[in-house]
Write a protein that holds these residues in place. Structure first.
Motif, mmCIF file in Angstrom:
data_model
loop_
_atom_site.group_PDB
_atom_site.id
_atom_site.type_symbol
_atom_site.label_atom_id
_atom_site.label_comp_id
_atom_site.label_asym_id
_atom_site.label_seq_id
_atom_site.Cartn_x
_atom_site.Cartn_y
_atom_site.Cartn_z
ATOM 1 N N PHE A 227 0.742 -1.475 -0.031
ATOM 2 C CA PHE A 227 -0.140 0.540 0.019
ATOM 3 C C PHE A 227 0.836 1.149 0.223
ATOM 4 O O PHE A 227 1.659 1.073 0.607
ATOM 5 N N THR A 320 -5.354 -1.122 11.280
ATOM 6 C CA THR A 320 -4.653 -0.715 9.750
ATOM 7 C C THR A 320 -4.770 -1.852 9.319
ATOM 8 O O THR A 320 -5.331 -1.851 7.843
ATOM 9 N N HIS A 324 -7.192 -3.323 5.676
ATOM 10 C CA HIS A 324 -5.446 -3.861 4.404
ATOM 11 C C HIS A 324 -6.230 -4.920 4.420
ATOM 12 O O HIS A 324 -6.303 -4.779 2.950
ATOM 13 N N ALA A 358 -2.043 -3.341 -3.534
ATOM 14 C CA ALA A 358 -2.490 -2.786 -4.487
ATOM 15 C C ALA A 358 -3.510 -2.880 -5.058
ATOM 16 O O ALA A 358 -3.432 -1.838 -5.318
ATOM 17 N N ASP A 382 -11.637 1.896 -3.964
ATOM 18 C CA ASP A 382 -10.770 0.535 -2.783
ATOM 19 C C ASP A 382 -11.179 -0.663 -4.394
ATOM 20 O O ASP A 382 -10.434 -1.256 -4.956
ATOM 21 N N THR A 608 1.505 -5.161 3.858
ATOM 22 C CA THR A 608 0.874 -6.158 5.114
ATOM 23 C C THR A 608 1.234 -7.387 5.090
ATOM 24 O O THR A 608 0.805 -8.015 4.280
#
Length: 616
Positions: A227, A320, A324, A358, A382, A608
């Motif tokens: 990200f 967070t 994600h 992402a 998104d 992530t």
């Protein structure tokens, strides 16, 4: 018989009364002798008549209607009973044992036990016979007991929080803006944003997650994707657009933080640089600006215990991490799955990008805020959704997380989510009002058609590394904004107020910071070299260096992922689209372009994998 009655005419005598003229008001000037030495207390005919006499003043009143016998003129003291000095030792003595009702036996026994041993000259408490003493301290003791009851149900004292950045002695306070004043601002009739250019690639939403519920939960998977959280002046597209579009530049996260500042409790800060007639709003490097707060607006927020699993920072990292992973898990990923591509590629992906990026798309939009203020901002989508009618809708996907309902004094999701989802959402609106408002503002700025929330809970209360998805819910951003009482007119008014104040200042660097313990924000004039670390890590208030948040054992590879995006290459990729959109706008001065385009500055990326708190 004739008789003559003689009537003597008598005239009535009228004596004029003596009239009194009151020059200072109305009514008689002197009190008649018949009413002297008689106490008078104002009353109304509509007042209820209650107790005839109450010598002690301790008789129980009606708890449901405490003002049942109160006078509309207030309490008077004309008939109050005052004890003489020589009667201070007088007591009412009654040795008869009062028979209590069965449901009252055993109550307040602890208080009676504490009163034992007090003799004749005690402080005026409850005696063995149950009668009340008539000492001078009787009223004082009663007030103290009532005060104790009020304190028992009162809110806990506010916690002293630390500022997001230490204020240095050479900083000059330019303006203080308190939240009550900011909440009254309004800038109506701001038109929707106009797209300048679009970049990135989106994956389609998987509708099977709409059928997830408490009985059919799904485990949250760890999605190893990168990200990018790039600030304003590090964005190559904004650097290019600053030559031809707008005079105020920011990202959607920075704008949402300013617009929803009146709902925030935690401290945050934003750096503003004024160059000529242009403003650049940035976040500081290596800070916790992008971490999601947890229970920020709750009555009892998480305790400030750094070693605890439920400390504010560990909960922010966990939230967070959940956000994600959830935003990527609910998508149809795979090489064979279709994807929605915008005109330009992701500007933050370089040739040496190591890892999967992402699903995200960027809209660079502009808004006219009147009086020559034109705002340019980078907004995000998104995912994308294909409706049954064949229309394409853009989504903003966020995740709400449950960590410990007992500690947070919340609603247990596994019991209420399927049957009383409104109660769960209302509890989240109360505890996370600022976070939800910022998400809604970001969706409105980006022009998303739907904002989709996921309800994610810990698999076990004491384990922050494993989570399950308990359900999803979607709203239209404008309808959800009305539901949470979010006024975009007020949000635009707050932003415009801050922009106007900064535009009046001389060229230089400024800092907006939310006071950690007061509902206000302050604007500081700071030296131009503040926060410039020359490649070194920025130090926090405690002297320790801030680390870019990363999850799990791949934290060592995060530093390599941080510098992965090649800004110069990305700027060249989108130059054609930006230049085509800017053909009708005159170019800005080269001074602005030189001051804001440092192609060597690395962008920020986050990889992530797993929450850091779970590794301890």
């Amino acid at each position: 018989m004739n008789e003559t009655i003689a009537c003597t005419p008598e005239s009535a005598v009228f004596e004029a009364p003596q009239l009194q003229f009151n020059e200072e008001g109305w009514g008689p000037c002197e009190l008649p002798d018949a009413f002297k030495d008689i106490p008078y207390q104002p009353f109304s005919k509509s007042d209820r008549l209650g107790k005839i006499s109450d010598w002690t003043g301790t008789a129980q009143t009606d708890k449901k209607y405490p003002n049942k016998y109160a006078s509309q003129f207030g309490g008077g003291n004309q008939y109050a009973y005052y004890h003489e000095e020589d009667e201070t030792t007088f007591h009412l003595v009654d040795s008869a044992r009062i028979q209590k009702q069965p449901h009252q036996r055993g109550r307040f026994r602890g208080n009676l036990r504490n009163q034992r041993g007090r003799g004749r000259g005690g402080r005026g408490g409850v005696q063995a016979g149950g009668m009340t003493t008539l000492s001078k301290n009787a009223t004082k003791g009663r007030d103290q007991r009532r005060g104790t009851t009020r304190k028992w149900g009162a809110r806990p004292p506010p916690k002293i929080r630390d500022a997001s950045v230490a204020v240095r002695p050479d900083w000059v306070t330019v303006e203080e803006m308190d939240f009550p004043r900011l909440s009254k601002l309004s800038l109506p009739n701001v038109e929707k944003g106009e797209d300048i250019t679009t970049c990135g690639t989106l994956e389609y939403y998987d509708k099977t997650y709409d059928r997830v519920n408490v009985k059919n939960e799904k485990p949250l998977q760890r999605v190893d994707r990168i990200f990018h959280t790039v600030t304003t002046t590090d964005d190559p597209v904004i650097r290019l657009l600053s030559k031809s579009h707008g005079n105020v530049y920011a990202t959607d996260a920075i704008l949402a933080t300013i617009m929803c500042c009146t709902r925030s409790n935690y401290s945050w800060d934003i750096v503003i640089e004024k160059i000529g007639d242009k403003l650049f709003m940035d976040k500081r490097d290596n800070t916790e600006f992008d971490l999601l707060t947890v229970n920020e607006t709750a009555i009892e927020p998480p305790n400030e215990d750094g070693n605890s699993l439920n400390s504010p920072r560990n909960l922010a990292i966990e939230a967070t991490f959940i956000n994600h992973n959830f935003s990527q898990q609910v998508l149809k990923s795979g090489e064979k799955e279709p994807k929605y591509k915008f005109d330009q590629p992701n500007p933050f992906i370089g040739d040496d990008e190591d890892g999967e990026v992402a699903s995200v798309a960027y809209r660079y939009r502009k808004w006219d805020l009147n009086n020559g203020i034109e705002l340019v901002a980078r907004c995000e989508h998104d995912a994308v959704l294909l409706t049954p009618q064949g229309d394409t809708q853009f989504l903003t996907i966020k995740a709400l997380n449950e960590w410990d309902s007992k500690v947070a004094n919340g609603v247990e999701w596994r019991q209420k989510l399927d049957t009383q989802r409104g109660a769960v959402l209302a509890n989240e609106l109360r505890n996370n009002s600022c976070k939800l408002a910022k998400w809604t503002v970001q969706a409105l700025l980006a022009g998303s058609d739907q904002i989709k929330f996921g309800y994610v809970s810990r698999a076990h209360v004491r384990d922050s590394s494993r989570h399950v998805i308990l359900g999803t819910q979607q709203f239209k951003p404008q309808e959800f904004a009305n539901q949470i009482n979010l006024s975009m007119d007020n949000a635009w008014g707050i932003l415009r107020c801050i922009i106007d104040i900064c535009m009046k200042q001389k060229d230089g660097k400024y800092l907006i910071m939310k006071d950690p313990n007061k509902p206000m924000i302050r604007l500081y004039d700071i030296p131009d070299n503040t926060f410039e670390s020359d490649g070194e890590e920025e130090e926090g208030d405690d002297g320790e260096a801030f680390q870019t948040y990363a999850y799990g054992p791949s934290a060592a590879t995060t530093a390599a992922a941080t510098a992965a995006a090649n800004a110069a290459t990305a700027a060249a990729a989108v130059a054609a689209a930006a230049a085509a959109a800017a053909t009708t706008t005159p170019a800005a001065t080269e001074t602005v372009a030189t001051a804001t385009t440092e192609a060597t500055t690395p962008t920020t990326a986050t990889k992530t994998t797993a929450p850091a708190a779970a590794q301890k």
